[in-house]
Design a protein around this motif. Structure first.
Motif, PDB file in Angstrom:
ATOM      1  N   ILE A   1      31.288 -33.930  24.063  1.00  0.00           N
ATOM      2  CA  ILE A   1      29.837 -33.702  24.068  1.00  0.00           C
ATOM      3  C   ILE A   1      29.574 -32.541  23.125  1.00  0.00           C
ATOM      4  CG2 ILE A   1      27.874 -32.953  25.456  1.00  0.00           C
ATOM      5  CD1 ILE A   1      29.134 -34.442  27.808  1.00  0.00           C
ATOM      6  N   ILE A   2      28.757 -32.802  22.111  1.00  0.00           N
ATOM      7  CA  ILE A   2      28.546 -31.775  21.078  1.00  0.00           C
ATOM      8  C   ILE A   2      27.191 -31.091  21.207  1.00  0.00           C
ATOM      9  CG2 ILE A   2      30.105 -32.910  19.467  1.00  0.00           C
ATOM     10  CD1 ILE A   2      27.674 -34.058  18.044  1.00  0.00           C
ATOM     11  N   ASP A   3      26.274 -31.655  21.996  1.00  0.00           N
ATOM     12  CA  ASP A   3      24.974 -31.000  22.147  1.00  0.00           C
ATOM     13  C   ASP A   3      24.285 -31.505  23.402  1.00  0.00           C
ATOM     14  OD1 ASP A   3      22.845 -29.260  21.192  1.00  0.00           O
ATOM     15  OD2 ASP A   3      21.699 -31.094  20.855  1.00  0.00           O
ATOM     16  N   VAL A   4      23.565 -30.598  24.059  1.00  0.00           N
ATOM     17  CA  VAL A   4      22.728 -30.946  25.216  1.00  0.00           C
ATOM     18  C   VAL A   4      21.376 -30.290  25.007  1.00  0.00           C
ATOM     19  CG1 VAL A   4      22.425 -30.833  27.710  1.00  0.00           C
ATOM     20  CG2 VAL A   4      24.734 -31.090  26.752  1.00  0.00           C
ATOM     21  N   SER A   5      20.325 -31.073  25.048  1.00  0.00           N
ATOM     22  CA  SER A   5      18.986 -30.524  24.824  1.00  0.00           C
ATOM     23  C   SER A   5      18.001 -31.202  25.769  1.00  0.00           C
ATOM     24  CB  SER A   5      18.548 -30.736  23.375  1.00  0.00           C
ATOM     25  OG  SER A   5      18.504 -32.117  23.061  1.00  0.00           O
ATOM     26  N   LEU A   6      16.775 -30.701  25.760  1.00  0.00           N
ATOM     27  CA  LEU A   6      15.702 -31.263  26.573  1.00  0.00           C
ATOM     28  C   LEU A   6      14.642 -31.861  25.656  1.00  0.00           C
ATOM     29  CD1 LEU A   6      15.351 -28.394  29.195  1.00  0.00           C
ATOM     30  CD2 LEU A   6      16.537 -30.567  29.490  1.00  0.00           C
TER      31      LEU A   6
ATOM     32  N   GLN B   1      17.792 -21.581  37.123  1.00  0.00           N
ATOM     33  CA  GLN B   1      18.789 -22.353  37.872  1.00  0.00           C
ATOM     34  C   GLN B   1      18.351 -23.803  38.036  1.00  0.00           C
ATOM     35  OE1 GLN B   1      19.897 -20.578  41.640  1.00  0.00           O
ATOM     36  NE2 GLN B   1      21.006 -22.417  42.303  1.00  0.00           N
ATOM     37  N   VAL B   2      17.052 -24.015  38.213  1.00  0.00           N
ATOM     38  CA  VAL B   2      16.527 -25.380  38.334  1.00  0.00           C
ATOM     39  C   VAL B   2      16.842 -26.177  37.070  1.00  0.00           C
ATOM     40  CG1 VAL B   2      14.409 -26.760  38.439  1.00  0.00           C
ATOM     41  CG2 VAL B   2      14.713 -24.829  39.985  1.00  0.00           C
ATOM     42  N   ILE B   3      16.569 -25.593  35.916  1.00  0.00           N
ATOM     43  CA  ILE B   3      16.852 -26.269  34.647  1.00  0.00           C
ATOM     44  C   ILE B   3      18.349 -26.501  34.488  1.00  0.00           C
ATOM     45  CG2 ILE B   3      16.722 -26.063  32.138  1.00  0.00           C
ATOM     46  CD1 ILE B   3      14.062 -26.698  33.478  1.00  0.00           C
ATOM     47  N   GLN B   4      19.141 -25.501  34.840  1.00  0.00           N
ATOM     48  CA  GLN B   4      20.596 -25.620  34.715  1.00  0.00           C
ATOM     49  C   GLN B   4      21.131 -26.762  35.582  1.00  0.00           C
ATOM     50  OE1 GLN B   4      22.692 -24.189  32.747  1.00  0.00           O
ATOM     51  NE2 GLN B   4      24.697 -24.578  33.657  1.00  0.00           N
ATOM     52  N   GLU B   5      20.722 -26.799  36.843  1.00  0.00           N
ATOM     53  CA  GLU B   5      21.234 -27.819  37.748  1.00  0.00           C
ATOM     54  C   GLU B   5      20.696 -29.204  37.387  1.00  0.00           C
ATOM     55  OE1 GLU B   5      21.147 -27.020  41.901  1.00  0.00           O
ATOM     56  OE2 GLU B   5      21.823 -24.942  41.684  1.00  0.00           O
ATOM     57  N   TYR B   6      19.508 -29.263  36.805  1.00  0.00           N
ATOM     58  CA  TYR B   6      18.969 -30.543  36.342  1.00  0.00           C
ATOM     59  C   TYR B   6      19.840 -31.082  35.206  1.00  0.00           C
ATOM     60  CZ  TYR B   6      15.514 -33.998  34.775  1.00  0.00           C
ATOM     61  OH  TYR B   6      14.867 -35.158  34.411  1.00  0.00           O
ATOM     62  N   LYS B   7      20.247 -30.204  34.296  1.00  0.00           N
ATOM     63  CA  LYS B   7      21.152 -30.618  33.218  1.00  0.00           C
ATOM     64  C   LYS B   7      22.502 -31.068  33.786  1.00  0.00           C
ATOM     65  CE  LYS B   7      19.395 -27.620  29.487  1.00  0.00           C
ATOM     66  NZ  LYS B   7      19.740 -26.479  28.588  1.00  0.00           N
ATOM     67  N   GLU B   8      22.956 -30.363  34.836  1.00  0.00           N
ATOM     68  CA  GLU B   8      24.271 -30.664  35.389  1.00  0.00           C
ATOM     69  C   GLU B   8      24.332 -32.018  36.085  1.00  0.00           C
ATOM     70  OE1 GLU B   8      25.584 -27.449  37.867  1.00  0.00           O
ATOM     71  OE2 GLU B   8      25.455 -25.971  36.245  1.00  0.00           O
TER      72      GLU B   8
ATOM     73  N   TYR C   1      23.772 -34.608  34.513  1.00  0.00           N
ATOM     74  CA  TYR C   1      24.234 -35.481  33.436  1.00  0.00           C
ATOM     75  C   TYR C   1      25.397 -34.889  32.651  1.00  0.00           C
ATOM     76  CZ  TYR C   1      19.670 -37.304  34.638  1.00  0.00           C
ATOM     77  OH  TYR C   1      18.597 -37.780  35.340  1.00  0.00           O
ATOM     78  N   VAL C   2      25.612 -33.578  32.773  1.00  0.00           N
ATOM     79  CA  VAL C   2      26.703 -32.908  32.065  1.00  0.00           C
ATOM     80  C   VAL C   2      27.279 -31.845  33.000  1.00  0.00           C
ATOM     81  CG1 VAL C   2      27.369 -31.615  30.026  1.00  0.00           C
ATOM     82  CG2 VAL C   2      25.499 -33.237  29.869  1.00  0.00           C
ATOM     83  N   SER C   3      28.601 -31.703  32.996  1.00  0.00           N
ATOM     84  CA  SER C   3      29.219 -30.728  33.893  1.00  0.00           C
ATOM     85  C   SER C   3      28.898 -29.304  33.448  1.00  0.00           C
ATOM     86  CB  SER C   3      30.738 -30.924  33.919  1.00  0.00           C
ATOM     87  OG  SER C   3      31.305 -30.538  32.682  1.00  0.00           O
ATOM     88  N   ALA C   4      28.995 -28.381  34.392  1.00  0.00           N
ATOM     89  CA  ALA C   4      28.722 -26.973  34.102  1.00  0.00           C
ATOM     90  C   ALA C   4      29.713 -26.439  33.066  1.00  0.00           C
ATOM     91  CB  ALA C   4      28.797 -26.158  35.398  1.00  0.00           C
ATOM     92  N   ASP C   5      30.965 -26.895  33.145  1.00  0.00           N
ATOM     93  CA  ASP C   5      31.969 -26.440  32.184  1.00  0.00           C
ATOM     94  C   ASP C   5      31.594 -26.834  30.758  1.00  0.00           C
ATOM     95  OD1 ASP C   5      33.418 -25.366  34.228  1.00  0.00           O
ATOM     96  OD2 ASP C   5      34.816 -27.047  34.399  1.00  0.00           O
ATOM     97  N   VAL C   6      31.104 -28.052  30.593  1.00  0.00           N
ATOM     98  CA  VAL C   6      30.710 -28.529  29.260  1.00  0.00           C
ATOM     99  C   VAL C   6      29.519 -27.723  28.753  1.00  0.00           C
ATOM    100  CG1 VAL C   6      29.745 -30.473  27.974  1.00  0.00           C
ATOM    101  CG2 VAL C   6      31.652 -30.842  29.548  1.00  0.00           C
ATOM    102  N   LEU C   7      28.549 -27.467  29.623  1.00  0.00           N
ATOM    103  CA  LEU C   7      27.379 -26.689  29.213  1.00  0.00           C
ATOM    104  C   LEU C   7      27.795 -25.289  28.770  1.00  0.00           C
ATOM    105  CD1 LEU C   7      24.808 -27.720  31.983  1.00  0.00           C
ATOM    106  CD2 LEU C   7      24.701 -28.313  29.560  1.00  0.00           C
ATOM    107  N   GLU C   8      28.699 -24.700  29.526  1.00  0.00           N
ATOM    108  CA  GLU C   8      29.168 -23.353  29.170  1.00  0.00           C
ATOM    109  C   GLU C   8      29.914 -23.369  27.843  1.00  0.00           C
ATOM    110  OE1 GLU C   8      31.899 -19.731  31.068  1.00  0.00           O
ATOM    111  OE2 GLU C   8      31.704 -21.659  32.117  1.00  0.00           O
TER     112      GLU C   8
END
Length: 468
Positions: free
Chosen positions: A169-174, A133-140, A142-149
């Protein structure tokens, strides 16, 4: 052995050990006299013998239950507990001795999940889901949860074509590899999700170099990196509070760098203007310094398909994938004159008006001397330069002339044009014979619309009528 209130994970090494010499006496032994005992080992060290493993396990369970009541963590013991079974004729056990040892030496820990970024542990969490969840919310951030899903679900599908003004948005990475591993830690090391996100945002303290720029002083540099002045001086042993720093000097500082950054790859389609160009044409029919717009310019439009890479919200790279010009620009065309007028007159003066006649001559008039001629009855009120020359002055005259122009013909001649309603030239301007310089009027001491015109040769007044 790992034991917890949510189900003990029992690490049991069982070895059947028969006392030395038992094999030679087994035929004479009474089976009912044999009994099992358990040798207890803690981290490989023998600590005693108990009659039943439950003696140890129940004690550990009781020890853990005291912590379990405080929160919902899954507790265990830090140490590894092993058992070796032995069958003996007479048991020599000391349950209490083992329990006392366990009370003294065993330490309670949380079965935690270590969040590792690269080779570094960022923090420990009670459950794997919390670390994720920490990683997920950190991504969110900069990007919405809907886009990540959507990215997770549509990874194999092609994106829909973009419309103008849209972006995908075509890709989200770390920027670093993230892993979650089992780890035993004390409960005061367990982080909440909020604490984990804060830690990721703050980052880790790293050594950096600051290059001195204009306006920098030691105090401002320290503030920029949240350092005290003493700490800045400690990092730079060759400096004191009174040191003078110069542009380009490098100072040691420390600054927080993020553990990991979120890389977002985005494509967008923009419609942008193509600025028109300006073309210049030259004309010998216009005087140098004059210009006119032959054709107004209009911007064109182009649709540009971009791919952008953003790191923690900042664009670090932009690539043009395709361009489509939807409307070509129309260039602006300006015509500039190249005709050069000589500032020296020919000495032959032309009539300074459009038609008309002399209504008053040079000479005595109304009790004073009239220095020029008056011209009236014109078909066009334009006032014309009598010869090439340079405008000496152009403006209002307080001596009764009203709006007045004086032209020096740079050959000894000077002409004056008075009572104008408006002036079309300025001081210092070169004019050509016959060029419009103003409009006839009745400003100053005047009884009607006319031009008062004077001629001087080498400073002496001449009768203008002698020149026509």
């Amino acid at each position: 052995m790992r034991l917890s209130m949510k189900g003990f994970v029992k690490h049991l090494t069982v070895a059947g050990v028969v006392a030395l010499g038992l094999s030679s006496q087994v035929a004479f032994a009474d089976d009912e006299a044999l009994s099992k005992v358990y040798h207890v080992y803690v981290d490989g060290e023998h600590v005693g013998i108990v009659e039943n493993k439950d003696v140890v396990e129940n004690h550990i369970a009781e020890k853990i239950s005291g912590h379990q009541d405080e929160n919902d963590f899954t507790y265990t013991v830090n140490e590894e507990i092993d058992y070796v079974t032995e069958t003996v004729f007479s048991s020599k056990v000391d349950n209490q001795e083992v329990i006392d040892y366990l009370d003294e030496e065993l330490t309670i820990a949380v079965e935690a999940q270590a969040l590792e970024i690269g080779d570094e542990v960022v923090g420990y969490f009670a459950e794997k889901e919390l670390a994720e969840q920490v990683i997920q919310e950190y991504k969110e951030k900069y990007v919405s949860a809907d886009v990540l899903e959507k990215i997770d679900n549509d990874s194999e599908e092609e994106s829909e074509p973009l419309s103008v003004g849209e972006s995908h948005i075509i890709d989200v990475s770390l920027t670093e590899e993230v892993s979650i591993k089992d780890k035993k830690v004390s409960d005061d090391e367990i982080l909440t999700v909020e604490e984990g996100i804060t830690l990721l945002e703050k980052g880790t303290l790293e050594n950096k170099k600051h290059v001195v720029d204009a306006g920098d002083v030691l105090g401002s540099i320290a503030s920029q990196y949240d350092l005290s002045l003493d700490k800045l001086l400690e990092l730079n042993e060759d400096l004191t509070e009174d040191s003078v720093i110069k542009i380009g000097d490098e100072l040691n500082v420390t600054a927080y760098e993020p553990y990991v950054e979120v890389v977002v790859t985005e494509e967008k389609l923009d419609e942008e203007e193509i600025a028109y160009q300006t073309e210049v044409e030259e004309s010998e029919d216009m005087y140098k310094g004059e210009e006119e717009v032959k054709q107004e310019g209009e911007n064109g439009t182009v649709e540009t398909h971009y791919r952008m890479e953003k790191v923690n919200g900042k664009t670090v790279d932009m690539e043009v994938l395709d361009e489509n010009v939807t409307e070509e620009p129309t260039n602006k065309v300006i015509v500039k004159g190249t005709k050069v007028v000589s500032s020296r007159g020919s000495g032959e003066l032309d009539w300074p008006a459009v038609g008309g006649s002399i209504s008053s001559h040079v000479g005595e008039r109304w009790g004073s001397y009239h220095k020029g001629i008056d011209i009236a009855g014109v078909s066009d009120r334009s006032i014309l330069a009598a010869d090439n020359g340079t405008v000496s002055s152009a403006g209002w005259d307080n001596g009764g002339y009203g709006n007045k122009i004086v032209i020096d013909h740079n050959n000894g001649y000077r002409t004056i044009y008075a009572h104008l309603s408006s002036i079309d030239v300025s001081s210092g301007q070169t004019v050509e014979k016959g060029q419009k310089i103003g409009v006839m009027g009745t400003t100053g001491f005047s009884t009607g619309i006319h031009l008062h015109f004077e001629v001087y040769k080498d400073g002496s007044l001449e009768n203008p009528a002698d020149h026509f």
